[in-house]
Design a protein around this motif. Structure first.
Motif, PDB file in Angstrom:
ATOM      1  N   PRO A  31      -3.608  94.910  -8.736  1.00 27.82           N
ATOM      2  CA  PRO A  31      -4.347  94.357  -9.902  1.00 27.82           C
ATOM      3  C   PRO A  31      -4.021  92.859 -10.158  1.00 27.82           C
ATOM      4  N   LEU A  32      -2.864  92.364  -9.908  1.00 27.28           N
ATOM      5  CA  LEU A  32      -2.590  91.005 -10.066  1.00 27.28           C
ATOM      6  C   LEU A  32      -3.446  90.217  -8.719  1.00 27.28           C
ATOM      7  N   MET A  33      -3.289  90.739  -7.838  1.00 29.18           N
ATOM      8  CA  MET A  33      -4.085  89.865  -6.792  1.00 29.18           C
ATOM      9  C   MET A  33      -5.555  89.698  -7.054  1.00 29.18           C
ATOM     10  N   GLU A  34      -6.191  91.227  -7.553  1.00 28.78           N
ATOM     11  CA  GLU A  34      -7.434  91.007  -7.788  1.00 28.78           C
ATOM     12  C   GLU A  34      -7.586  89.688  -9.140  1.00 28.78           C
ATOM     13  N   ALA A  35      -6.955  89.747 -10.002  1.00 27.14           N
ATOM     14  CA  ALA A  35      -6.795  88.730 -11.162  1.00 27.14           C
ATOM     15  C   ALA A  35      -6.558  87.123 -10.664  1.00 27.14           C
ATOM     16  N   MET A  36      -5.821  87.084  -9.564  1.00 33.41           N
ATOM     17  CA  MET A  36      -5.576  85.784  -9.041  1.00 33.41           C
ATOM     18  C   MET A  36      -7.104  85.358  -8.262  1.00 33.41           C
ATOM     19  N   MET A  37      -7.643  86.498  -7.771  1.00 29.15           N
ATOM     20  CA  MET A  37      -8.872  85.917  -7.012  1.00 29.15           C
ATOM     21  C   MET A  37     -10.081  85.391  -7.870  1.00 29.15           C
ATOM     22  N   LYS A  38      -9.793  86.463  -9.240  1.00 32.55           N
ATOM     23  CA  LYS A  38     -10.672  85.931 -10.375  1.00 32.55           C
ATOM     24  C   LYS A  38     -10.558  84.729 -10.824  1.00 32.55           C
ATOM     25  N   GLU A  39      -9.179  84.384 -10.934  1.00 36.64           N
ATOM     26  CA  GLU A  39      -8.770  83.016 -11.521  1.00 36.64           C
ATOM     27  C   GLU A  39      -9.272  81.888 -10.503  1.00 36.64           C
ATOM     28  N   LEU A  40      -9.172  81.973  -9.249  1.00 36.53           N
ATOM     29  CA  LEU A  40      -9.630  81.060  -8.233  1.00 36.53           C
ATOM     30  C   LEU A  40     -10.994  80.891  -8.614  1.00 36.53           C
ATOM     31  N   ARG A  41     -11.809  81.803  -8.774  1.00 35.16           N
ATOM     32  CA  ARG A  41     -13.293  81.426  -8.798  1.00 35.16           C
ATOM     33  C   ARG A  41     -13.557  81.102 -10.196  1.00 35.16           C
ATOM     34  N   MET A  42     -12.826  81.408 -11.046  1.00 41.23           N
ATOM     35  CA  MET A  42     -13.161  80.614 -12.358  1.00 41.23           C
ATOM     36  C   MET A  42     -12.663  79.257 -12.460  1.00 41.23           C
ATOM     37  N   ARG A  43     -11.796  79.014 -11.746  1.00 42.34           N
ATOM     38  CA  ARG A  43     -11.459  77.479 -11.890  1.00 42.34           C
ATOM     39  C   ARG A  43     -11.864  76.541 -10.607  1.00 42.34           C
ATOM     40  N   ILE A 284      -2.866  89.275 -16.346  1.00 41.19           N
ATOM     41  CA  ILE A 284      -3.903  90.374 -15.574  1.00 41.19           C
ATOM     42  C   ILE A 284      -4.972  90.665 -16.706  1.00 41.19           C
ATOM     43  N   ASN A 285      -4.397  90.977 -17.958  1.00 40.38           N
ATOM     44  CA  ASN A 285      -5.192  91.539 -19.175  1.00 40.38           C
ATOM     45  C   ASN A 285      -5.844  90.284 -19.624  1.00 40.38           C
ATOM     46  N   SER A 286      -5.501  89.007 -19.551  1.00 41.72           N
ATOM     47  CA  SER A 286      -6.048  87.833 -20.008  1.00 41.72           C
ATOM     48  C   SER A 286      -7.328  87.549 -19.099  1.00 41.72           C
ATOM     49  N   VAL A 287      -6.808  87.456 -17.797  1.00 42.10           N
ATOM     50  CA  VAL A 287      -7.643  87.182 -16.907  1.00 42.10           C
ATOM     51  C   VAL A 287      -8.922  87.797 -17.023  1.00 42.10           C
ATOM     52  N   SER A 288      -8.824  89.227 -16.928  1.00 44.00           N
ATOM     53  CA  SER A 288      -9.756  90.271 -16.958  1.00 44.00           C
ATOM     54  C   SER A 288     -10.813  90.309 -17.949  1.00 44.00           C
ATOM     55  N   SER A 289     -10.297  90.044 -19.256  1.00 44.31           N
ATOM     56  CA  SER A 289     -10.758  90.041 -20.664  1.00 44.31           C
ATOM     57  C   SER A 289     -11.605  88.884 -20.868  1.00 44.31           C
ATOM     58  N   GLY A 290     -10.870  87.705 -20.051  1.00 47.35           N
ATOM     59  CA  GLY A 290     -11.712  86.113 -20.254  1.00 47.35           C
ATOM     60  C   GLY A 290     -10.946  85.504 -21.587  1.00 47.35           C
ATOM     61  N   ASP A 291      -9.779  86.258 -21.742  1.00 43.33           N
ATOM     62  CA  ASP A 291      -8.971  85.432 -22.818  1.00 43.33           C
ATOM     63  C   ASP A 291      -8.304  84.015 -22.294  1.00 43.33           C
ATOM     64  N   ARG A 292      -7.688  83.435 -23.241  1.00 45.22           N
ATOM     65  CA  ARG A 292      -6.873  82.240 -22.622  1.00 45.22           C
ATOM     66  C   ARG A 292      -5.680  82.768 -22.067  1.00 45.22           C
ATOM     67  N   PHE A 293      -5.278  82.277 -20.881  1.00 41.67           N
ATOM     68  CA  PHE A 293      -3.859  82.738 -20.183  1.00 41.67           C
ATOM     69  C   PHE A 293      -2.971  81.493 -19.942  1.00 41.67           C
ATOM     70  N   TYR A 294      -3.425  80.315 -20.389  1.00 38.52           N
ATOM     71  CA  TYR A 294      -2.749  78.937 -20.021  1.00 38.52           C
ATOM     72  C   TYR A 294      -2.433  78.250 -21.225  1.00 38.52           C
ATOM     73  N   GLU A 295      -1.566  77.359 -20.805  1.00 43.09           N
ATOM     74  CA  GLU A 295      -1.419  75.948 -21.959  1.00 43.09           C
ATOM     75  C   GLU A 295      -1.711  74.593 -21.313  1.00 43.09           C
ATOM     76  N   ILE A 296      -2.252  73.860 -22.009  1.00 37.85           N
ATOM     77  CA  ILE A 296      -2.492  72.526 -21.616  1.00 37.85           C
ATOM     78  C   ILE A 296      -1.678  71.261 -22.210  1.00 37.85           C
ATOM     79  N   GLU A 297      -1.196  70.605 -21.493  1.00 34.03           N
ATOM     80  CA  GLU A 297      -0.617  69.315 -22.311  1.00 34.03           C
ATOM     81  C   GLU A 297      -1.298  67.956 -21.675  1.00 34.03           C
ATOM     82  N   HIS A 298      -1.724  67.413 -22.678  1.00 32.06           N
ATOM     83  CA  HIS A 298      -2.518  66.100 -22.563  1.00 32.06           C
ATOM     84  C   HIS A 298      -1.523  65.119 -22.522  1.00 32.06           C
ATOM     85  N   LEU A 299      -1.399  64.423 -21.147  1.00 33.47           N
ATOM     86  CA  LEU A 299      -0.287  63.402 -20.926  1.00 33.47           C
ATOM     87  C   LEU A 299      -0.768  62.025 -21.346  1.00 33.47           C
TER      88      LEU A 299
END
Ligand code: SF4
Length: 376
Positions: A31-43, A284-299
């Motif tokens: 499931p994690l490999m699947e989520a990573m593939m999805k993240e790659l496409r999303m980004r 896995i849960n956040s990528v699959s459901s479209g929830d935010r899974f990251y933090e951003i720092e504005h430099l």
């Protein structure tokens, strides 16, 4: 030119010094490999300014727990979504005991052209004390097999300053390494990270750390043995011969944009830093459901200056005056004012507009960087 990093957060066992985000629960691999593939496409538009990919890097964790086909599928998806350079550097971090001939041939078949092996030591007693799962024999077999099948761009990781590692033993280890067909070495001093087994033992008093004197001796032996063997120290912890630098890591040190995929992976788009959640199930849960899974720092401009100093000052290219000017006259003057005393005592030299640490400077690099680091 940009790079893509895949974080594979799985290991069969946990090494006593390691604080990386990784899990020994292998049930989530698929499931994690699947989520990573999805993240790659999303980004796929993250590297909008420069979609031209020069390096692909599988780190971890232990990427060699994946099958060559799983790794190949991710390489192919990068090729589908980005402009990939013809001579792209594709690195896989690997544990020596995973690298039998069939596996290595599989990696070569799917486009991997560089191996980064977690060797850490060439003494079985030290490997055991670190809770590494491979033996010295595994290391030699893996390197010979890799070269034999044509996967001959090999980097190895080593750790020094480890309890039980005398300067003499360290010298012997390095001498056995330089005799191997290896053109890149990353060597790091042991750090007692909170949460690791070594840290717990240190706090309990059941472990004796190496003395300051031995620590310095280890670094001195490292640089002199590798220098004699034709390795260039192109970054404080990285050495290469035959010009086999790590293009992927060199891009980080030159503040080039990169996209990091997977739990705990970091990304940088030239302006902001972003990092993914360090929890496999949550990722896995956040990528699959479209929830935010990251933090951003504005430099801020000061953050970008500090990042540039931390990464570039430890390399043979040093801090470039022209690049420094991009952060404005105040930060440039701040740097010049504070680097001056190190130039005077021979720890930093100015070469064609670049401030570069000398060997003497490398030993005190933390202090030098601290002095030119900008605090609000
Ligand atoms: S194999 Fe690497 S990532 Fe895994 S526990 Fe050991 S050092 Fe950490």
């Amino acid at each position: 030119m940009s790079g893509i990093y895949f974080h594979i957060p799985f290991c069969k066992t946990r090494c006593f010094y390691c604080d990386f985000h990784t899990s020994t629960d292998l049930n989530l691999v698929s499931p994690l490999m699947e989520a990573m593939m999805k993240e790659l496409r999303m980004r796929q538009n993250y590297l909008d300014k420069d979609r031209h990919i020069q390096t692909i890097y599988f780190g971890g964790g232990t990427p060699s727990l994946l099958s060559p086909d799983q790794i190949g599928a991710m390489i192919q998806e990068v090729k589908n979504l980005f402009l990939v350079s013809d001579n792209v550097e594709v690195t896989v971090e690997a544990n020596p005991d995973d690298l039998n001939r069939d596996y290595l041939k599989g990696l070569l078949r799917v486009g991997v052209n560089r191996l980064s092996m977690g060797v850490q030591s060439t003494s079985d007693c030290i490997l055991k004390s670190m809770n590494r799962r491979h033996s010295v024999e595994d290391v030699f077999n893996a390197i010979n097999n890799a070269v034999d099948i044509g996967l001959d761009n090999i980097s190895i990781d080593l750790i020094y300053g480890v309890p039980g590692l005398s300067p003499q033993l360290w010298k012997t280890e390095l001498e056995s390494i330089i005799a191997l067909p290896v053109d890149h070495i990353s060597a790091y001093h042991l750090t007692y990270h909170k949460g690791t087994e070594y840290y717990r033992r240190l706090k309990k008093g059941t472990l004796t750390p190496v003395t300051e004197e031995d620590s310095l001796a280890h670094f001195d032996i490292l640089t002199s043995v590798l220098d004699d063997a034709g390795f260039e120290q192109y970054e404080i912890s990285n050495f290469c011969r035959n010009n086999k630098i790590s293009n992927h890591n060199s891009a980080y040190w030159r503040s080039v944009a990169y996209l990091g995929i997977g739990p705990s992976a970091h990304s940088f788009d030239g302006i902001n830093r972003q990092w993914n959640v360090s929890d496999n199930q949550e990722y896995i849960n956040s990528v699959s459901s479209g929830d935010r899974f990251y933090e951003i720092e504005h430099l801020t401009n000061e953050d970008r200056y500090n990042d540039y100093i931390i990464t570039s000052f430890r390399t043979k290219w040093g801090v470039c005056d022209q690049k420094l000017s991009e952060y404005g006259p105040l930060l440039r003057e701040f740097f010049l004012r504070n680097v001056d005393s190190f130039v005077e005592n021979g720890e930093v030299i100015n070469q064609n507009g670049n401030w570069i640490m000398t060997k003497k400077g490398f030993i005190r690099s933390d202090l030098i960087i601290e002095k030119v680091f900008y605090y609000e």
